[in-house]
Design a protein around this motif. Structure first.
Motif, PDB file in Angstrom:
ATOM      1  N   PRO A  42       0.803  -1.236   0.000  1.00 39.57           N
ATOM      2  CA  PRO A  42       0.000   0.000   0.000  1.00 39.57           C
ATOM      3  C   PRO A  42       0.828   1.275   0.000  1.00 39.57           C
ATOM      4  O   PRO A  42       0.295   2.359  -0.221  1.00 39.57           O
ATOM      5  CB  PRO A  42      -0.846  -0.127   1.272  1.00 39.57           C
ATOM      6  CG  PRO A  42      -0.124  -1.105   2.132  1.00 39.57           C
ATOM      7  CD  PRO A  42       0.545  -2.062   1.192  1.00 39.57           C
ATOM      8  N   SER A  43       2.141   1.156   0.218  1.00 37.95           N
ATOM      9  CA  SER A  43       2.993   2.352   0.202  1.00 37.95           C
ATOM     10  C   SER A  43       3.026   3.001  -1.174  1.00 37.95           C
ATOM     11  O   SER A  43       3.409   4.172  -1.289  1.00 37.95           O
ATOM     12  CB  SER A  43       4.418   2.011   0.645  1.00 37.95           C
ATOM     13  OG  SER A  43       5.060   1.173  -0.305  1.00 37.95           O
ATOM     14  N   ILE A  44       2.611   2.268  -2.232  1.00 36.56           N
ATOM     15  CA  ILE A  44       2.622   2.887  -3.566  1.00 36.56           C
ATOM     16  C   ILE A  44       1.551   3.967  -3.692  1.00 36.56           C
ATOM     17  O   ILE A  44       1.533   4.700  -4.681  1.00 36.56           O
ATOM     18  CB  ILE A  44       2.480   1.846  -4.703  1.00 36.56           C
ATOM     19  CG1 ILE A  44       1.101   1.174  -4.691  1.00 36.56           C
ATOM     20  CG2 ILE A  44       3.596   0.822  -4.646  1.00 36.56           C
ATOM     21  CD1 ILE A  44       0.861   0.277  -5.914  1.00 36.56           C
ATOM     22  N   THR A  45       0.675   4.085  -2.686  1.00 46.60           N
ATOM     23  CA  THR A  45      -0.302   5.176  -2.705  1.00 46.60           C
ATOM     24  C   THR A  45       0.292   6.464  -2.125  1.00 46.60           C
ATOM     25  O   THR A  45      -0.362   7.505  -2.159  1.00 46.60           O
ATOM     26  CB  THR A  45      -1.571   4.813  -1.915  1.00 46.60           C
ATOM     27  OG1 THR A  45      -1.234   4.553  -0.538  1.00 46.60           O
ATOM     28  CG2 THR A  45      -2.244   3.587  -2.500  1.00 46.60           C
ATOM     29  N   LYS A  46       1.509   6.403  -1.615  1.00 48.29           N
ATOM     30  CA  LYS A  46       2.188   7.613  -1.128  1.00 48.29           C
ATOM     31  C   LYS A  46       2.838   8.291  -2.329  1.00 48.29           C
ATOM     32  O   LYS A  46       4.031   8.109  -2.621  1.00 48.29           O
ATOM     33  CB  LYS A  46       3.220   7.251  -0.065  1.00 48.29           C
ATOM     34  CG  LYS A  46       2.582   6.641   1.180  1.00 48.29           C
ATOM     35  CD  LYS A  46       3.635   6.238   2.213  1.00 48.29           C
ATOM     36  CE  LYS A  46       2.972   5.627   3.441  1.00 48.29           C
ATOM     37  NZ  LYS A  46       3.973   5.198   4.464  1.00 48.29           N
ATOM     38  N   VAL A  47       2.048   9.057  -3.039  1.00 42.55           N
ATOM     39  CA  VAL A  47       2.424   9.540  -4.359  1.00 42.55           C
ATOM     40  C   VAL A  47       3.247  10.822  -4.370  1.00 42.55           C
ATOM     41  O   VAL A  47       3.890  11.160  -5.375  1.00 42.55           O
ATOM     42  CB  VAL A  47       1.165   9.759  -5.229  1.00 42.55           C
ATOM     43  CG1 VAL A  47       0.475   8.438  -5.492  1.00 42.55           C
ATOM     44  CG2 VAL A  47       0.188  10.736  -4.548  1.00 42.55           C
ATOM     45  N   GLY A  48       3.251  11.572  -3.266  1.00 44.42           N
ATOM     46  CA  GLY A  48       3.961  12.851  -3.252  1.00 44.42           C
ATOM     47  C   GLY A  48       3.197  13.917  -4.018  1.00 44.42           C
ATOM     48  O   GLY A  48       2.009  13.756  -4.353  1.00 44.42           O
ATOM     49  N   GLU A  49       3.875  15.014  -4.324  1.00 43.51           N
ATOM     50  CA  GLU A  49       3.244  16.106  -5.059  1.00 43.51           C
ATOM     51  C   GLU A  49       2.971  15.679  -6.494  1.00 43.51           C
ATOM     52  O   GLU A  49       3.754  14.951  -7.106  1.00 43.51           O
ATOM     53  CB  GLU A  49       4.148  17.340  -5.045  1.00 43.51           C
ATOM     54  CG  GLU A  49       4.260  17.998  -3.677  1.00 43.51           C
ATOM     55  CD  GLU A  49       2.923  18.492  -3.170  1.00 43.51           C
ATOM     56  OE1 GLU A  49       2.180  19.137  -3.939  1.00 43.51           O
ATOM     57  OE2 GLU A  49       2.605  18.209  -1.999  1.00 43.51           O
ATOM     58  N   PRO A  50       1.863  16.155  -7.076  1.00 40.34           N
ATOM     59  CA  PRO A  50       1.555  15.805  -8.479  1.00 40.34           C
ATOM     60  C   PRO A  50       2.670  16.250  -9.423  1.00 40.34           C
ATOM     61  O   PRO A  50       3.243  17.326  -9.250  1.00 40.34           O
ATOM     62  CB  PRO A  50       0.255  16.575  -8.754  1.00 40.34           C
ATOM     63  CG  PRO A  50      -0.361  16.794  -7.421  1.00 40.34           C
ATOM     64  CD  PRO A  50       0.802  16.973  -6.476  1.00 40.34           C
ATOM     65  N   ARG A  51       2.987  15.408 -10.387  1.00 39.73           N
ATOM     66  CA  ARG A  51       4.019  15.729 -11.362  1.00 39.73           C
ATOM     67  C   ARG A  51       3.687  15.039 -12.680  1.00 39.73           C
ATOM     68  O   ARG A  51       2.899  14.089 -12.720  1.00 39.73           O
ATOM     69  CB  ARG A  51       5.395  15.284 -10.872  1.00 39.73           C
ATOM     70  CG  ARG A  51       5.509  13.799 -10.608  1.00 39.73           C
ATOM     71  CD  ARG A  51       6.924  13.405 -10.139  1.00 39.73           C
ATOM     72  NE  ARG A  51       7.022  11.970  -9.870  1.00 39.73           N
ATOM     73  CZ  ARG A  51       6.803  11.408  -8.690  1.00 39.73           C
ATOM     74  NH1 ARG A  51       6.465  12.166  -7.666  1.00 39.73           N
ATOM     75  NH2 ARG A  51       6.920  10.090  -8.536  1.00 39.73           N
ATOM     76  N   PHE A  52       4.294  15.527 -13.740  1.00 37.07           N
ATOM     77  CA  PHE A  52       4.158  14.915 -15.062  1.00 37.07           C
ATOM     78  C   PHE A  52       5.529  14.491 -15.538  1.00 37.07           C
ATOM     79  O   PHE A  52       6.520  15.183 -15.306  1.00 37.07           O
ATOM     80  CB  PHE A  52       3.542  15.905 -16.060  1.00 37.07           C
ATOM     81  CG  PHE A  52       2.125  16.282 -15.751  1.00 37.07           C
ATOM     82  CD1 PHE A  52       1.075  15.495 -16.187  1.00 37.07           C
ATOM     83  CD2 PHE A  52       1.843  17.424 -15.008  1.00 37.07           C
ATOM     84  CE1 PHE A  52      -0.237  15.842 -15.902  1.00 37.07           C
ATOM     85  CE2 PHE A  52       0.535  17.766 -14.716  1.00 37.07           C
ATOM     86  CZ  PHE A  52      -0.505  16.974 -15.161  1.00 37.07           C
ATOM     87  N   VAL A  53       5.597  13.348 -16.195  1.00 39.74           N
ATOM     88  CA  VAL A  53       6.870  12.879 -16.734  1.00 39.74           C
ATOM     89  C   VAL A  53       6.863  13.092 -18.246  1.00 39.74           C
ATOM     90  O   VAL A  53       5.805  13.151 -18.885  1.00 39.74           O
ATOM     91  CB  VAL A  53       7.101  11.390 -16.413  1.00 39.74           C
ATOM     92  CG1 VAL A  53       7.252  11.196 -14.911  1.00 39.74           C
ATOM     93  CG2 VAL A  53       5.988  10.522 -16.966  1.00 39.74           C
ATOM     94  N   LYS A  54       8.042  13.221 -18.821  1.00 42.71           N
ATOM     95  CA  LYS A  54       8.163  13.467 -20.262  1.00 42.71           C
ATOM     96  C   LYS A  54       8.078  12.168 -21.044  1.00 42.71           C
ATOM     97  O   LYS A  54       8.406  11.121 -20.532  1.00 42.71           O
ATOM     98  CB  LYS A  54       9.484  14.180 -20.556  1.00 42.71           C
ATOM     99  CG  LYS A  54       9.550  15.580 -19.952  1.00 42.71           C
ATOM    100  CD  LYS A  54      10.854  16.259 -20.311  1.00 42.71           C
ATOM    101  CE  LYS A  54      10.907  17.665 -19.714  1.00 42.71           C
ATOM    102  NZ  LYS A  54      12.166  18.366 -20.033  1.00 42.71           N
TER     103      LYS A  54
END
Length: 271
Positions: free
Chosen positions: A259-271
């Motif tokens: 469930p730690s994969i739900t700790k997403v941090g601030e929204p970001r976009f990847v290239k």
């Protein structure tokens, strides 16, 4: 007396209906009062059957969103690429299926707040965990992953692109490849539950500055019609609530993921 009770019952029903309607936000959708969702079969993120039934991680998110906003859920099951086109063409409100938040996608669609992290996996018989150990090997990945460009810079002609994970897995099993790079979540799930990738070790790639996917793993999102502010605002509010009350983490845990994969941090976009 019966007439009086009937009158009270009618008034009670009307008040409840008005209260229910007051709780429902005004959201623009393709069909008023309905939430049309385009999905494809991608366990465990989305289990989708031809009759339109959907379950899994992403469906749990949009089902909760629909319920929170008094919308009837309507599903369209199709191929992966068609889900995006369905939203772009205005035939569906949302597309689900563990879609990464990328710069290219947001040119034609809007993307929800992050759901969970999609780590890069290293697939090999040797059990490689670090990029450095693979740089002189015969490598492969699938077209469309955002780490393709970084891998091409690092591996050059040693990198082969495949149309599907199945094609890559066949070459890996037959020793025509030494290492493959695919999504960690999906691969580990299918290996554990469906017997996929026999004899192959699937490791979460350790951070390597040359491959940005290992340093800042992509966040996933629900895709929705570009410019639909009412839909996007309500969707993000529902996702925030699902993070806050732990329901999304429980759904992740139920399919066997950390469930730690739900700790997403601030929204970001990847290239």
């Amino acid at each position: 007396m019966k007439k009086t009770l009937a009158t009270f019952a009618t008034l009670y029903l009307c008040v409840n209906q008005l209260s229910y309607a007051a709780d429902c936000k005004q959201i623009d959708t393709v069909s008023p009062g309905k939430l049309t969702v385009a999905a494809y079969d991608y366990p465990p993120f989305t289990f989708a059957s031809p009759d339109g039934a959907i379950t899994g991680i992403d469906p749990s998110v949009v089902k909760r969103f629909a319920a929170d906003n008094c919308l009837e859920l309507v599903t369209q099951v199709m191929d992966p690429a068609a889900t995006i086109q369905s939203v772009v063409a205005g035939k569906a409100d949302l597309a689900i299926g563990s879609w990464n938040r990328t710069e290219n996608r947001r040119k034609v669609l809007d993307l929800s707040a992050p759901l969970y992290i999609d780590h890069m996996g290293i697939y090999s018989k040797a059990g490689f965990e670090e990029i450095e150990a693979t740089v002189d090997k015969r490598a492969g990945t699938v077209t469309g992953f955002f780490w393709v460009a970084d891998l091409q810079k690092l591996f050059g002609t040693n990198l082969k692109l495949y149309p599907t994970p199945v094609a890559l897995a066949q070459d890996l099993a037959a020793d025509r490849l030494d290492v493959g790079f695919l999504g960690y979540n999906a691969g580990s799930y299918n290996q554990k539950n469906n017997g996929a990738y026999p004899g192959i070790a699937i490791k979460m790639a350790k951070p390597d500055e040359r491959i940005q996917a290992t340093v800042l793993p992509p966040q996933t999102a629900v895709l929705y019609t570009k410019g639909n502010e009412s839909l996007g605002k309500a969707l993000d509010e529902s996702i925030a609530a699902q993070h806050a009350d732990g329901s999304l983490a429980r759904t992740i845990s139920d399919v066997g993921f950390d469930p730690s994969i739900t700790k997403v941090g601030e929204p970001r976009f990847v290239k």
